[in-house]
Structure formats: C-alpha cells, structure tokens
Scaffold this motif. Structure first.
Motif, short mmCIF file in Angstrom:
data_model
loop_
_atom_site.label_atom_id
_atom_site.label_comp_id
_atom_site.label_asym_id
_atom_site.label_seq_id
_atom_site.Cartn_x
_atom_site.Cartn_y
_atom_site.Cartn_z
N THR A 115 40.95 19.96 3.18
CA THR A 115 40.53 20.65 1.96
C THR A 115 39.08 20.32 1.63
O THR A 115 38.29 21.21 1.28
CB THR A 115 41.44 20.26 0.78
N ALA A 129 44.88 29.82 0.26
CA ALA A 129 45.67 28.79 -0.43
C ALA A 129 45.61 28.97 -1.95
O ALA A 129 46.63 28.92 -2.64
CB ALA A 129 45.18 27.40 -0.04
N PRO A 310 47.13 26.93 3.13
CA PRO A 310 48.00 27.53 2.11
C PRO A 310 49.33 26.80 1.97
O PRO A 310 49.84 26.63 0.85
CB PRO A 310 48.19 28.96 2.61
#
Length: 477
Positions: A115, A129, A310
C-alpha cells in the motif's frame, strides 16, 4: 465530527507522511507508470497502450503529468491523493462498524509495504481497493439516493480503473442486493459498472475491432485465462518483487516475509466469528475480497503483490475486528505477545518497503544516465526508441517508444527504418543479444547497464549516428 473521524484522519496523514519520508524522495518511474502517464503528458509521446489496460488511472495522473515530466511531481500528487482516498473510503465504514475496528483496519491496510509503495504511483490497483471499500459500504448503508449514487460512483471508479475487477467485485454485491430485495441498489450497481466500463468498450470497437477481439487479445497478453494456481507465485512476490513473471525460478529465501499473508485468513475467520451483531458486513467484505482475488489466484500464471490490494483493503476489516476483540478480552501476557507480533509485522513491512523504494531510486539514476549517454550520441526529441526497456528509456528522453512485434508491437521493421531518415531512432539490446536482421548494419554503442542487466547496447542507423556531430539538426529533424 463523527466518532472515529479524527483518529482515522491521523492514520491517513501518517500514511501520506510515511510515503513522503520513505518512497517519494528520488523515486523513479515504473514501466507501467510510464505507459499510463505518457498518455496524458505534454512532454512525452504516448506509449503503446495494450489491450488489457484501462485509462482510468491516466485521468488521475493528468494534473501532475501536465506540470512536469519529473516523477517527483507525480509522487507528491498521488501521495496526497491516496491519503485523502484512504480517509474517505474507510470513513464510510464508521456508520457500519465500531470506530476502533475501522481505524484499526485503515491502519493495518496503510501499514502494508504494498500500500505504501503504490500509494504514490500512477497504478490502478490501489484505486480499485478504495472503490471496493466504498462500494461495499454503500451497499450496506440504509438505502437512499445518496447511497445509491455512492454505490454507482464507486463501481464506476473500479470499472474505469480495471473493468475485469469491477465484474468480479459486482458478483457478490449483486447477490447481496438480490437477497435483500433492493432493486434500487442492483440498478445502481449495474449502472455504475456499465458507466465505468463504457470507455474501455468504446475503445475496443474503435481500436481492436470489437469487444470480443479486445478480450481475446487481452487474454493472449496475460498468458490466457485458464485454470492456474498462483498462490505460490504471490507468496514469492511478497519479498518485495513488484512483478513475478515467471515465478517458477524465484526462490523463497525469506519465508518470514510472508507469515502475515498466511496468517491473514486466520485473522479474518476469527474476526467474523467474534463479530456477533456486526457479522453480515464482515461476511460481505470477505466475500467481495474473495471474488475480486479469483482472477489473480486461479486464472493467471504470474503474480504482482499489487493485484491483491483490493482484497487486502476489504480483509483488513474482519482482521481488525479480531484484533480489537483480542485487545478488549485477552489478558496481559496474551496482549503482550500480540503486541510483539504486530511490532514484528511492522518491522517486516518497513524492511521490504525500504528495499523496494531503494530499487526505484536506483532505477531513476540509471535511466537518467542512459538518457544522458544517448544524448551524447545525438538522440534527442523528436526521437523513437525500440527494443529492451524502450518505454522507460523513451520516457526519460522525451521520445516515443515503438516495438517491432511482440505484445506491444506497434510498428513494422520497414517503417522503423524509414523513420530513421526523419528523426533519431535507437534500438536497445541487452546482455549480448544480437540485433534483429533489420538492424544488423546499424552502429552499436555500449551503454552503462541498467539494473539487473550485465550489458546494454544502443544500435543507431547511420543517418542517426551521423547526427551526433550536429545535435541541432537532430533536435529539429
């Protein structure tokens, strides 16, 4: 201000701050990013845009791309944008789950090296996501015009970024809408997917001869959509590889880096088990995560950690539920062990992120050096680069990139040769590979090797090589 909003804002600010501290400084541009950004950059000709790609991320990149060719501008823009989107997508869940669970989920997701690395990149997966989080939340919130509009908008964003992900995400959400007998939600869901996928479908008819032809070509480029088992590939990629293709020759030297991945299903199951009155939202989030993961675990034979972003965002909710429950019910020795495990997890994420970010900084230096060396041989815009790593070298030079054959084939050998009469053209080969037949008479020039290569050579047609002594003519050709 709703309960939990301030702590969530702190998490989002920390997420952005860590990107500024560890990822943004000196970071170079990735191969896929160069393709996406070149579509909207006034400084670089558009690279070949292959069948599987969608243009959603190019819309987000456009403001930064209009300002500068420098990757730093892109990194700053996306770091700020991703922090705001983290806050916005998780904030919707404050009306569904306990604030402590939502804030903890945001923290878990934001702390993953994947991330943090992709937060400042022009890549679509993180935005899928965020859209998935928002879509599931809007489906769970009380029906109203606002939640219907939010559901449609969230699904449109997902479809703009990756149409196939939108279809897989829509399956469990459509089933939930049907089960709750909510036709308005089903209309919003399908309308959002259709709206977001429309540009991709229109482009399929304009450039590929129809939707079926584009889907077929996309399947060819991605190795076919057949029954494959990519769990091992994803496991190996967690050591910091941004793409693992193929993965069969990648050793699993550091299995400890993947322990969190193996423990995630246990945490998710525990979170659902202890949720009691809030079990339905967590079950739906888990079902959506499982559905959107199917193509990346069972239908393609290679892996990239970003593909599962996601799923990680959605699974962070039940995992956080398990952690919050443990914090409230466990005794001190057990809590101390949990704290040590979380500290170890964060240390692993930081170590992998640090190595991955270093590779991007090394990449920037290497491609800038290659561009400078090619400048010395008279290669200046307008110009064309072909061959190995043509996309990123062309981006650094401000040139177009064209390939003769292959997945990105966009020009014929004869056309490339004829182009050399009008502008500088360069063919790149690596690790001693010979040039193709059409370039056998071109002049070789040794270049400093790019990361991961033993050697790099540039082959220039005689017309281009002769311009080295007259760079002004090369820049106006």
């Amino acid at each position: 201000m709703a309960c939990g909003t301030r702590p969530l804002a702190v998490v989002a600010c920390l997420f952005t701050a860590v990107q500024f501290a560890l990822v943004v400084p000196g970071s170079g541009i990735g191969w896929d990013e160069a393709v996406y950004v070149s579509q909207v950059s006034p400084y670089v000709p558009a690279a070949f845009f292959s069948a599987p790609r969608a243009r959603g991320i190019t819309f987000l990149a456009a403001p930064a791309a209009a300002l500068s060719q420098d990757p730093t501008a892109l990194r700053i823009w996306f770091a700020l944008l991703s922090g705001a989107a983290l806050f916005g997508s998780f904030r919707l869940w404050l009306a569904i789950l306990r604030p402590a669970v939502v804030v903890s989920a945001a923290g878990l997701f934001a702390s993953l090296w994947i991330t943090l690395l992709y937060g400042s990149q022009a890549m679509p997966n993180l935005w899928v996501a965020y859209g998935a989080l928002a879509a599931v939340a809007c489906l769970l919130l009380p029906a109203s015009r606002g939640t219907h509009a939010g559901l449609a908008a969230a699904m449109a964003v997902v479809a703009l970024m990756r149409p196939s992900d939108a279809l897989w995400l829509a399956l469990p959400l459509a089933a939930a809408a049907l089960a709750s007998r909510a036709p308005g939600r089903l209309v919003a869901l399908t309308g959002g997917v259709a709206l977001g996928a429309l540009p991709w479908v229109v482009e399929a008819h304009l450039r590929y001869g129809g939707l079926t032809a584009r889907l077929h070509r996309a399947g060819e480029i991605q190795g076919g959509f057949a029954g494959q088992f990519a769990f091992g590939a994803q496991l190996r990629a967690l050591s910091g590889r941004t793409l693992c293709r193929p993965c069969s020759d990648v050793p699993l030297n550091h299995p400890e880096l993947a322990l969190w991945w193996l423990g995630l299903p246990v945490a998710v199951a525990a979170g659902i088990a202890v949720a009691r009155g809030r079990r339905r939202p967590l079950v739906l989030a888990t079902a959506a995560a499982a559905s959107v993961s199917v193509p990346y675990l069972f239908l393609i034979g290679y892996a990239a950690p970003r593909f599962l972003l996601p799923a990680y965002a959605l699974l962070a909710l039940p995992a956080a539920q398990a952690l919050v429950h443990a914090a409230r019910t466990w005794r001190r020795p057990a809590l101390a062990a949990l704290a040590v495990a979380l500290a170890g997890h964060l240390a692993v994420q930081y170590a992998v992120l640090d190595r991955a970010a270093d590779r991007y900084r090394l990449t920037r230096t290497a491609y800038a050096r290659t561009a400078q060396e090619l400048h010395g041989h008279g290669v200046r815009p307008p110009c064309t680069v072909s061959g190995h790593e043509a996309v990123r070298v062309a981006y650094a030079l401000g040139c177009s990139s064209r390939q003769v054959g292959g997945h990105d084939g966009s020009i014929g050998a004869g056309t490339l040769q004829a182009m050399a009469c009008l502008r500088p053209v360069v063919l790149l080969t690596s690790d001693g590979a010979p040039p193709p037949a059409y370039a056998r008479t071109w002049r070789p020039h040794g270049l400093s090797p790019l990361p991961g290569l033993r050697s790099l050579h540039a082959y220039l047609p005689p017309g281009c090589a002769d311009r080295a002594a007259t760079p002004r003519a090369a820049s106006t050709g």
